[in-house]
Design an enzyme around this catalytic site. Structure first.
Site, PDB file in Angstrom:
ATOM      1  N   GLU A 145      80.886  31.261 -61.451  1.00  0.00           N
ATOM      2  CA  GLU A 145      82.147  31.083 -60.725  1.00  0.00           C
ATOM      3  C   GLU A 145      83.105  30.173 -61.483  1.00  0.00           C
ATOM      4  OE1 GLU A 145      78.892  30.927 -57.426  1.00  0.00           O
ATOM      5  OE2 GLU A 145      79.038  30.534 -59.575  1.00  0.00           O
ATOM      6  N   CYS A 184      77.169  27.541 -54.863  1.00  0.00           N
ATOM      7  CA  CYS A 184      76.609  26.209 -54.619  1.00  0.00           C
ATOM      8  C   CYS A 184      77.752  25.261 -54.253  1.00  0.00           C
ATOM      9  CB  CYS A 184      75.885  25.706 -55.863  1.00  0.00           C
ATOM     10  SG  CYS A 184      76.988  25.332 -57.253  1.00  0.00           S
ATOM     11  N   CYS A 213      80.468  25.019 -57.057  1.00  0.00           N
ATOM     12  CA  CYS A 213      81.280  26.229 -57.163  1.00  0.00           C
ATOM     13  C   CYS A 213      82.155  26.431 -55.935  1.00  0.00           C
ATOM     14  CB  CYS A 213      80.385  27.435 -57.407  1.00  0.00           C
ATOM     15  SG  CYS A 213      79.554  27.336 -59.014  1.00  0.00           S
TER      16      CYS A 213
END
Length: 166
Positions: free
Chosen positions: A72, A100, A103
Protein backbone atom coordinates in the site's frame (compact mmCIF):
# COMPACT_ATOMS: atom_id res chain seq x y z
CA UNK A 1 -19.07 -0.46 31.76
CA UNK A 2 -16.92 0.83 28.89
CA UNK A 3 -14.17 3.34 29.61
CA UNK A 4 -15.10 6.64 27.96
CA UNK A 5 -11.42 7.31 27.17
CA UNK A 6 -10.92 4.15 25.14
CA UNK A 7 -11.60 4.18 21.41
CA UNK A 8 -14.64 2.32 20.23
CA UNK A 9 -14.79 0.58 16.91
CA UNK A 10 -17.99 -0.20 15.15
CA UNK A 11 -18.27 -3.46 13.25
CA UNK A 12 -16.83 -3.26 9.77
CA UNK A 13 -19.07 -1.02 7.74
CA UNK A 14 -18.69 -2.24 4.22
CA UNK A 15 -19.73 -0.95 0.86
CA UNK A 16 -20.93 -3.34 -1.81
CA UNK A 17 -18.52 -4.50 -4.51
CA UNK A 18 -18.58 -2.48 -7.71
CA UNK A 19 -18.34 -3.70 -11.30
CA UNK A 20 -14.57 -3.39 -11.74
CA UNK A 21 -13.56 -4.62 -8.30
CA UNK A 22 -12.75 -8.18 -9.34
CA UNK A 23 -10.72 -6.97 -12.33
CA UNK A 24 -8.56 -4.61 -10.29
CA UNK A 25 -8.18 -7.11 -7.46
CA UNK A 26 -7.02 -9.65 -10.05
CA UNK A 27 -4.25 -7.23 -11.00
CA UNK A 28 -3.34 -6.81 -7.32
CA UNK A 29 -3.12 -10.62 -7.07
CA UNK A 30 -0.74 -10.70 -10.06
CA UNK A 31 1.46 -8.22 -8.23
CA UNK A 32 1.27 -10.29 -5.05
CA UNK A 33 2.47 -13.32 -7.01
CA UNK A 34 5.38 -11.24 -8.34
CA UNK A 35 6.25 -10.32 -4.74
CA UNK A 36 6.23 -13.99 -3.72
CA UNK A 37 8.55 -14.76 -6.63
CA UNK A 38 11.02 -12.28 -5.14
CA UNK A 39 10.78 -13.77 -1.65
CA UNK A 40 8.49 -11.03 -0.37
CA UNK A 41 5.26 -11.61 1.54
CA UNK A 42 2.73 -11.81 -1.32
CA UNK A 43 0.71 -8.64 -1.03
CA UNK A 44 -0.13 -6.49 -4.04
CA UNK A 45 -1.89 -3.14 -4.35
CA UNK A 46 -3.40 -1.11 -7.17
CA UNK A 47 -4.65 2.49 -7.05
CA UNK A 48 -7.35 3.41 -9.57
CA UNK A 49 -9.09 6.64 -10.54
CA UNK A 50 -11.99 6.66 -13.02
CA UNK A 51 -11.25 3.02 -13.94
CA UNK A 52 -7.69 4.02 -14.92
CA UNK A 53 -4.55 2.73 -13.25
CA UNK A 54 -2.81 5.45 -11.22
CA UNK A 55 -0.10 3.35 -9.53
CA UNK A 56 0.61 -0.18 -8.38
CA UNK A 57 3.07 -2.00 -6.20
CA UNK A 58 3.81 -4.99 -4.05
CA UNK A 59 5.61 -5.68 -0.79
CA UNK A 60 9.29 -4.74 -1.00
CA UNK A 61 10.33 -4.80 2.65
CA UNK A 62 13.03 -7.42 2.07
CA UNK A 63 14.25 -6.08 -1.28
CA UNK A 64 14.44 -2.50 -0.06
CA UNK A 65 15.47 -3.35 3.53
CA UNK A 66 12.63 -1.02 4.50
CA UNK A 67 9.99 -1.98 7.07
CA UNK A 68 7.62 0.62 5.59
CA UNK A 69 7.75 -0.77 2.04
CA UNK A 70 4.37 -2.48 2.26
CA UNK A 71 2.40 -2.78 -0.98
CA UNK A 72 0.00 0.00 0.00
CA UNK A 73 2.74 2.46 0.95
CA UNK A 74 4.77 1.66 -2.18
CA UNK A 75 1.65 2.30 -4.29
CA UNK A 76 0.62 5.50 -2.48
CA UNK A 77 4.15 6.91 -2.78
CA UNK A 78 4.27 6.18 -6.50
CA UNK A 79 0.87 7.79 -7.07
CA UNK A 80 1.70 10.90 -5.04
CA UNK A 81 5.01 11.32 -6.87
CA UNK A 82 3.35 10.92 -10.28
CA UNK A 83 0.67 13.50 -9.60
CA UNK A 84 2.82 15.83 -7.49
CA UNK A 85 0.34 15.83 -4.61
CA UNK A 86 -0.12 13.53 -1.62
CA UNK A 87 -3.90 13.93 -1.74
CA UNK A 88 -5.20 10.95 -3.66
CA UNK A 89 -8.85 11.93 -3.75
CA UNK A 90 -11.26 10.26 -6.15
CA UNK A 91 -9.29 7.00 -6.05
CA UNK A 92 -9.86 3.43 -4.95
CA UNK A 93 -7.09 1.34 -3.44
CA UNK A 94 -7.23 -2.40 -4.10
CA UNK A 95 -5.06 -4.54 -1.85
CA UNK A 96 -4.91 -8.29 -1.45
CA UNK A 97 -4.61 -8.18 2.36
CA UNK A 98 -6.42 -6.01 4.89
CA UNK A 99 -4.24 -2.97 5.66
CA UNK A 100 -2.19 -2.88 8.87
CA UNK A 101 -2.10 0.17 11.16
CA UNK A 102 0.75 1.82 9.23
CA UNK A 103 -0.91 1.32 5.87
CA UNK A 104 -4.36 2.33 7.11
CA UNK A 105 -2.81 5.49 8.53
CA UNK A 106 -1.15 6.25 5.19
CA UNK A 107 -4.45 5.71 3.37
CA UNK A 108 -6.20 8.14 5.71
CA UNK A 109 -3.44 10.74 5.32
CA UNK A 110 -3.61 10.37 1.53
CA UNK A 111 -7.38 10.87 1.69
CA UNK A 112 -8.16 7.80 -0.37
CA UNK A 113 -11.97 7.58 -0.31
CA UNK A 114 -12.36 3.82 -0.85
CA UNK A 115 -10.38 0.70 0.01
CA UNK A 116 -11.16 -2.76 -1.36
CA UNK A 117 -9.28 -5.68 0.13
CA UNK A 118 -9.16 -9.44 -0.29
CA UNK A 119 -8.13 -11.42 2.78
CA UNK A 120 -8.68 -10.29 6.35
CA UNK A 121 -5.62 -10.12 8.60
CA UNK A 122 -6.39 -11.51 12.07
CA UNK A 123 -2.97 -10.45 13.40
CA UNK A 124 -2.67 -6.89 12.07
CA UNK A 125 -5.85 -5.90 10.19
CA UNK A 126 -6.97 -2.34 10.85
CA UNK A 127 -9.90 -2.17 8.45
CA UNK A 128 -12.31 -3.95 10.78
CA UNK A 129 -10.54 -7.00 12.17
CA UNK A 130 -8.41 -5.72 15.07
CA UNK A 131 -9.52 -2.13 14.78
CA UNK A 132 -10.83 0.18 12.12
CA UNK A 133 -8.53 3.13 11.49
CA UNK A 134 -10.03 3.58 8.03
CA UNK A 135 -13.39 4.51 9.51
CA UNK A 136 -12.50 5.99 12.88
CA UNK A 137 -14.78 9.00 13.40
CA UNK A 138 -12.08 10.82 15.37
CA UNK A 139 -9.85 11.13 12.31
CA UNK A 140 -10.10 13.84 9.66
CA UNK A 141 -10.84 11.38 6.86
CA UNK A 142 -12.73 8.10 6.60
CA UNK A 143 -12.88 5.53 3.81
CA UNK A 144 -15.57 3.33 2.43
CA UNK A 145 -14.35 -0.25 2.82
CA UNK A 146 -15.24 -3.24 0.68
CA UNK A 147 -13.80 -6.42 2.21
CA UNK A 148 -13.55 -9.92 0.81
CA UNK A 149 -13.10 -9.35 -2.93
CA UNK A 150 -11.27 -12.45 -4.21
CA UNK A 151 -10.61 -13.25 -0.55
CA UNK A 152 -9.96 -16.95 -1.02
CA UNK A 153 -7.40 -16.37 -3.77
CA UNK A 154 -5.65 -13.76 -1.63
CA UNK A 155 -5.67 -15.92 1.50
CA UNK A 156 -4.56 -19.00 -0.44
CA UNK A 157 -1.57 -17.18 -1.87
CA UNK A 158 -0.49 -16.14 1.63
CA UNK A 159 -1.08 -19.64 3.06
CA UNK A 160 0.98 -21.25 0.32
CA UNK A 161 3.79 -18.72 0.74
CA UNK A 162 4.12 -19.31 4.47
CA UNK A 163 3.64 -23.09 4.20
CA UNK A 164 6.67 -23.24 1.86
CA UNK A 165 8.77 -21.42 4.43
CA UNK A 166 8.00 -23.71 7.36
Amino acid sequence: MADANLPTFSPLQSSLPEAGDRLWMSRALELARAAAGRGEVPVGAVLVRDEQLVAEGYNRTVSDADPTAHAEVVTLRAAATRQGDFRLTDTTLYVTLEPCAMCAGAVVLARVPRVVFGATDPKAGMAGTLGNLLQDARLNHRCAVTPGVLAESSAGLLRDFFRERR
